[in-house]
Design a protein around this motif. Structure first.
Motif, PDB file in Angstrom:
ATOM      1  N   ILE A 140       0.869  -1.354   0.051  1.00 29.86           N
ATOM      2  CA  ILE A 140       0.044  -0.118   0.014  1.00 29.86           C
ATOM      3  C   ILE A 140       0.976   1.091  -0.201  1.00 29.86           C
ATOM      4  O   ILE A 140       1.945   1.274   0.963  1.00 29.86           O
ATOM      5  N   SER A 141       0.737   2.087  -0.928  1.00 36.73           N
ATOM      6  CA  SER A 141       1.552   3.302  -0.870  1.00 36.73           C
ATOM      7  C   SER A 141       0.712   4.569  -1.362  1.00 36.73           C
ATOM      8  O   SER A 141      -0.411   4.246  -2.228  1.00 36.73           O
ATOM      9  N   PRO A 142       0.987   5.704  -0.968  1.00 38.69           N
ATOM     10  CA  PRO A 142       0.250   6.946  -1.268  1.00 38.69           C
ATOM     11  C   PRO A 142       0.305   6.905  -2.612  1.00 38.69           C
ATOM     12  O   PRO A 142       1.268   6.831  -3.438  1.00 38.69           O
ATOM     13  N   LEU A 143      -0.830   7.825  -3.364  1.00 34.07           N
ATOM     14  CA  LEU A 143      -1.023   7.971  -4.661  1.00 34.07           C
ATOM     15  C   LEU A 143      -1.642   9.309  -4.936  1.00 34.07           C
ATOM     16  O   LEU A 143      -2.343   9.636  -4.663  1.00 34.07           O
ATOM     17  N   GLY A 144      -0.843  10.109  -6.121  1.00 34.61           N
ATOM     18  CA  GLY A 144      -1.369  11.265  -6.445  1.00 34.61           C
ATOM     19  C   GLY A 144      -1.016  12.492  -5.413  1.00 34.61           C
ATOM     20  O   GLY A 144      -0.424  12.215  -4.314  1.00 34.61           O
ATOM     21  N   ASN A 145      -1.617  13.726  -5.694  1.00 35.75           N
ATOM     22  CA  ASN A 145      -1.608  14.901  -5.174  1.00 35.75           C
ATOM     23  C   ASN A 145      -2.885  15.538  -4.925  1.00 35.75           C
ATOM     24  O   ASN A 145      -3.011  16.684  -5.126  1.00 35.75           O
TER      25      ASN A 145
END
Length: 223
Positions: A12-17
């Motif tokens: 699981i990893s952060p995605l986008g802004n």
């Protein structure tokens, strides 16, 4: 893992802004990837309605068959049945949608070709949804695009303000005053029957347009 995924979660990893919702990429052992979002309930106090809109959109697009011009991510159901929204004891609301592999987005346009594709993506999306009946959708941010309401609030604040004027505030006031005639144009046209009520993408910023990593063509408008 509350969602009906095809395999175990491996990353699981952060995605986008994004500016509103918290967004993560979820990888699974099957090789398929998904997008997990925590909806901001301070902005969307009824996240169930947000999901209802997404489901209605997905159903409408699926019925049309051809998505080559504009793909639409599909909501992923929970394991416990047909629901698509996970509510946690702390009040948070989570949804999962399919990940559009082979695509990327940009925060700032780099050239004219990207600008053209962003425009094409926006146009394709609205061509796809222009015949989606509005009575199948909910207004999750009532009045968000009604300019006269913002002008009314601005005038109230201006009347009540005790802040000393400065060059910046005076320039802003002049900007508004020079454009007062434009503020009610859309609402007047709607009330006169010249402008129909139709579904739109409410936040078509540049990084919501997904571009093909190979061809650079716009393939989707998300969020």
């Amino acid at each position: 893992e509350a969602f009906a995924l095809p395999g175990l979660v491996t990353a699981i990893s952060p995605l986008g802004n994004g500016n509103v919702n918290d967004t993560y990429r979820v990888d699974t052992a099957s090789g398929a990837c998904f997008v997990l979002q925590r909806l901001n309930t301070a902005v969307f106090p009824q996240p169930e309605l947000v999901m209802a809109n997404l489901i209605a959109l997905a159903r409408h697009v699926k019925a049309k068959g051809d998505q080559a011009g504009c793909q639409v991510p599909s909501p992923v159901p929970l394991r416990n049945g047909g629901e698509f929204l996970l509510r946690q004891p702390d009040g948070s609301a989570w949804r999962m949608i399919t990940f559009l592999a082979g695509t990327h987005s940009v925060d700032v346009l780099e050239n004219g070709e990207q600008a053209e594709q962003v425009g094409r993506g926006l146009g394709r999306f609205h061509a796809l949804v222009q015949d989606l009946p509005c009575d199948q959708l909910y207004d999750t941010l009532e009045g968000f695009h009604v300019s006269p309401r913002y002008l009314e609030h601005y005038q109230q604040v201006k009347t009540q303000s005790v802040v000393s004027p400065c060059s910046e505030s005076e320039a802003c006031q002049r900007f508004v005053e020079q454009r007062l005639d434009l503020v009610p144009v859309l609402e007047n046209a709607r009330q006169a029957g010249r402008l129909q009520l139709r579904p739109i993408h409410g936040d078509p910023k540049v990084n919501n347009v997904m571009l093909c990593q190979t061809s650079g063509r716009a393939v989707a408008l998300v969020d």
